[in-house]
Design a protein around this motif. Structure first.
Motif, mmCIF file in Angstrom:
data_model
loop_
_atom_site.group_PDB
_atom_site.id
_atom_site.type_symbol
_atom_site.label_atom_id
_atom_site.label_comp_id
_atom_site.label_asym_id
_atom_site.label_seq_id
_atom_site.Cartn_x
_atom_site.Cartn_y
_atom_site.Cartn_z
ATOM 1 N N LYS A 1 -21.610 -6.260 71.281
ATOM 2 C CA LYS A 1 -22.154 -5.374 70.243
ATOM 3 C C LYS A 1 -22.631 -6.182 69.037
ATOM 4 O O LYS A 1 -23.677 -5.881 68.443
ATOM 5 N N SER A 2 -21.877 -7.194 68.679
ATOM 6 C CA SER A 2 -22.266 -8.034 67.547
ATOM 7 C C SER A 2 -23.575 -8.753 67.836
ATOM 8 O O SER A 2 -24.452 -8.835 66.967
ATOM 9 N N ARG A 3 -23.720 -9.276 69.065
ATOM 10 C CA ARG A 3 -24.963 -9.962 69.430
ATOM 11 C C ARG A 3 -26.130 -8.973 69.478
ATOM 12 O O ARG A 3 -27.252 -9.307 69.090
ATOM 13 N N ARG A 4 -25.863 -7.767 69.972
ATOM 14 C CA ARG A 4 -26.927 -6.751 69.983
ATOM 15 C C ARG A 4 -27.406 -6.451 68.572
ATOM 16 O O ARG A 4 -28.605 -6.325 68.321
ATOM 17 N N ASP A 5 -26.475 -6.342 67.630
ATOM 18 C CA ASP A 5 -26.845 -6.048 66.250
ATOM 19 C C ASP A 5 -27.708 -7.166 65.654
ATOM 20 O O ASP A 5 -28.524 -6.924 64.764
ATOM 21 N N ALA A 6 -27.522 -8.382 66.156
ATOM 22 C CA ALA A 6 -28.275 -9.538 65.643
ATOM 23 C C ALA A 6 -29.491 -9.865 66.507
ATOM 24 O O ALA A 6 -30.127 -10.909 66.302
ATOM 25 N N GLN B 1 -32.639 -3.273 71.507
ATOM 26 C CA GLN B 1 -31.488 -3.033 70.636
ATOM 27 C C GLN B 1 -31.143 -1.546 70.570
ATOM 28 O O GLN B 1 -29.971 -1.159 70.663
ATOM 29 N N GLN B 2 -32.145 -0.698 70.439
ATOM 30 C CA GLN B 2 -31.911 0.739 70.320
ATOM 31 C C GLN B 2 -31.417 1.346 71.632
ATOM 32 O O GLN B 2 -30.610 2.279 71.623
ATOM 33 N N ALA B 3 -31.900 0.815 72.758
ATOM 34 C CA ALA B 3 -31.499 1.354 74.062
ATOM 35 C C ALA B 3 -30.068 0.975 74.426
ATOM 36 O O ALA B 3 -29.382 1.721 75.143
ATOM 37 N N LEU B 4 -29.607 -0.163 73.920
ATOM 38 C CA LEU B 4 -28.284 -0.658 74.280
ATOM 39 C C LEU B 4 -27.259 -0.119 73.274
ATOM 40 O O LEU B 4 -26.728 -0.837 72.433
#
Length: 548
Positions: free
Chosen positions: A389-394, A357-360
């Motif tokens: 981005k929404s999926r990355r946040d979740a 998550q942090q790398a993306l």
């Protein structure tokens, strides 16, 4: 089906029938035969090689996906505008690309036209057609039917240019990857016998993940890249070899972010590293990214098909995904997940999910999509980036959901060598499992596996000895909070339990041949010489997998 469910089912079936009838009328007059080729062969075909230096061509990947309003309403918009929008494509000159490429053979699935080539050093490349022909899997008599057109049209649910955006994101999160480039394959006489099959085709050209990739960083500079069959065979026959579970999990979390529902065994290759004498670690190389950012449920016909349970893993790419839909999305990758990820605890998952998550970052995602052709970027990038981005946040929540699904029933799989399984029941009902490499004389050599299972997560713990003479020791005074099932497999196995409380939830399955059991009566023991071949040894276990 319960009787009370019948009216609702009949109603849904009738609705589906009416939709298909209407869509059939919408498609009347179409010629139900297709080609993945965008440009037909000229007549006559040039006998000499044209000059392709810096040549480009502007064309659409699939004009036939542009349909009537009624058809589009019934089946959905999908990515039809992407398929029908012309893009500028470099023309592939096999005489100069990568120092010159020699065609080798056709390959790939029945849906994609593939051509393997090699350069002067023996490094292989593959051309994969942008368009697909899934209807070719139908019986020949149906390949020009309306059903064929129905299946072919579903290809418009994919964005054919999407794989171009992946290398930058994959590099950022630290996984192996391929680097596809968009090309047009002309009717080049140097293609020889393959010109008729692939000439005139828009395609992705990339390195083939095989053999020696020691000069290629995206595949981990591996001196050998192996098939899934080869990697699993090595893992099951020799307890010195293993998969890099943490790297595989990073790749699988990326799959979930992309909405990639096609992660079966043949869509992976493995970078092999020898870390000691004849002992190997296998690191995942994902391949075949044709089904990312899928868009299927924006029309009543595909929507209803999904509600009826047709191809449940075909999950559309949305900003959010529920736990049940995530489980369906991951269905094709379940076999490898169960084998490889069984050694990772939730703490491992949490740590890796946070790292991905942090790398993306937003910048990484936005920059990655600049690799799309300009016209396609203008059509799709903003919407796809927003969802991604929404999926990355979740992602931490997605990881927790996937972990919880896999943790319900865990398989700890041995090899055809000798192992000692030490199963220690904790006072709270949890179970600590340690697996040791063992010499023929039963002397323990080294720890191979260790994980603490919690009764709040795991309902069933399954241990498979496969071949070899294995030892299973169950210790502790508490009653386990989960079932313990043990398949000894072939070989002369030894079972030992020191207390009836743990043994009350123990089930043992083995043959009647020369096994030693020192367990209380409360243990459930089933001895039979007709065991399922899949639980017998490595060769039998391989039958569980989809392998080429």
């Amino acid at each position: 089906m319960r009787q009370t469910d019948l009216p609702g089912f009949l109603g849904r079936f009738y609705t589906l029938f009416c939709l298909l009838l209407l869509s059939g009328l919408a498609g009347c007059g179409k010629r139900f035969s297709h080609s993945v080729r965008q440009v037909p062969a000229p007549v006559p075909v040039a006998a000499t090689v044209p000059d392709y230096t810096d040549s480009t061509l502007t064309l659409a990947a699939g004009e036939h996906y542009g349909r009537s309003r009624l058809h589009t309403f019934l089946y959905g918009k999908h990515y039809r505008s992407v398929w029908t929008t012309p893009v500028e494509v470099p023309v592939l000159d096999i005489g100069t690309a990568y120092g010159g490429l020699e065609p080798l053979q056709m390959g790939g699935s029945r849906q994609t036209i593939n051509l393997r080539l090699q350069d002067s050093t023996g490094t292989e490349y593959v051309i994969r057609s942008l368009d697909k022909e899934p209807a070719s899997a139908l019986p020949k008599r149906l390949q020009k039917s309306y059903l064929a057109d129905f299946i072919r049209d579903a290809t418009s649910a994919t964005n054919p240019y999407a794989p171009l955006a992946l290398p930058a994101m994959a590099e950022a999160i630290g996984i192996h990857y391929l680097e596809p480039e968009l090309v047009f394959v002309p009717h080049d006489p140097r293609l020889g016998e393959f010109m008729d099959k692939i000439g005139g085709t828009m395609a992705l050209l990339e390195r083939r993940p095989a053999k020696d990739q020691s000069d290629y960083d995206p595949m981990g500079n591996a001196s050998k890249v192996k098939s899934t069959r080869s990697a699993i065979t090595e893992r099951l026959t020799d307890n010195d070899s293993h998969f890099d579970a943490r790297l595989f999990l990073r790749s699988r979390l990326f799959d979930m972010l992309l909405g990639d529902w096609s992660r079966h065994e043949d869509n992976w290759r493995w970078a092999e590293e020898e870390y000691s004498d004849k002992a190997y670690v296998y690191r995942a190389i994902p391949r075949d990214r044709d089904n990312i950012f899928f868009k299927m449920d924006d029309g009543p016909v595909p929507w209803l098909l999904q509600r009826l349970g047709v191809k449940p893993h075909f999950q559309s790419f949305h900003k959010r995904i529920s736990a049940s839909r995530l489980e369906k999305l991951n269905r094709s990758g379940r076999n490898l997940d169960e084998l490889i990820l069984a050694r990772l605890s939730w703490q491992d998952w949490q740590q890796i999910a946070d790292s991905v998550q942090q790398a993306l970052t937003d910048e990484v995602i936005e920059q990655a999509f600049t690799a799309l052709p300009d016209t396609i970027h203008a059509l799709t990038a903003a919407s796809t980036i927003s969802k991604l981005k929404s999926r990355r946040d979740a992602l931490p929540q997605m990881a927790r959901s996937c972990y919880a699904t896999l943790a319900k029933k865990v398989q700890v799989v041995g090899t055809d060598k000798h192992e000692r399984f030490a199963v220690e029941v904790q006072p709270n009902g949890g179970i600590l499992v340690r697996v040791y490499k063992m010499h023929k004389d039963k002397e323990v050599q080294q720890l191979l596996y260790e994980r603490l299972f919690h009764s709040s997560e795991t309902r069933t713990l399954e241990l498979y000895g496969l071949g070899g003479d294995d030892v299973f020791i169950l210790s502790g005074d508490a009653r386990p909070g989960m079932k313990i099932k043990v398949w000894g497999g072939s070989g002369e196995d030894h079972y030992e339990a020191n207390s009836p409380k743990p043994a009350s939830r123990l089930q043992i399955f083995d043959s009647k041949y020369r096994n030693r059991l020192e367990v209380p009566r409360k243990a459930k023991v089933k001895l039979s010489n007709e065991q399922n071949v899949q639980t017998f040894n490595a060769e039998g276990w391989l039958l569980r997998y989809y392998l080429d």
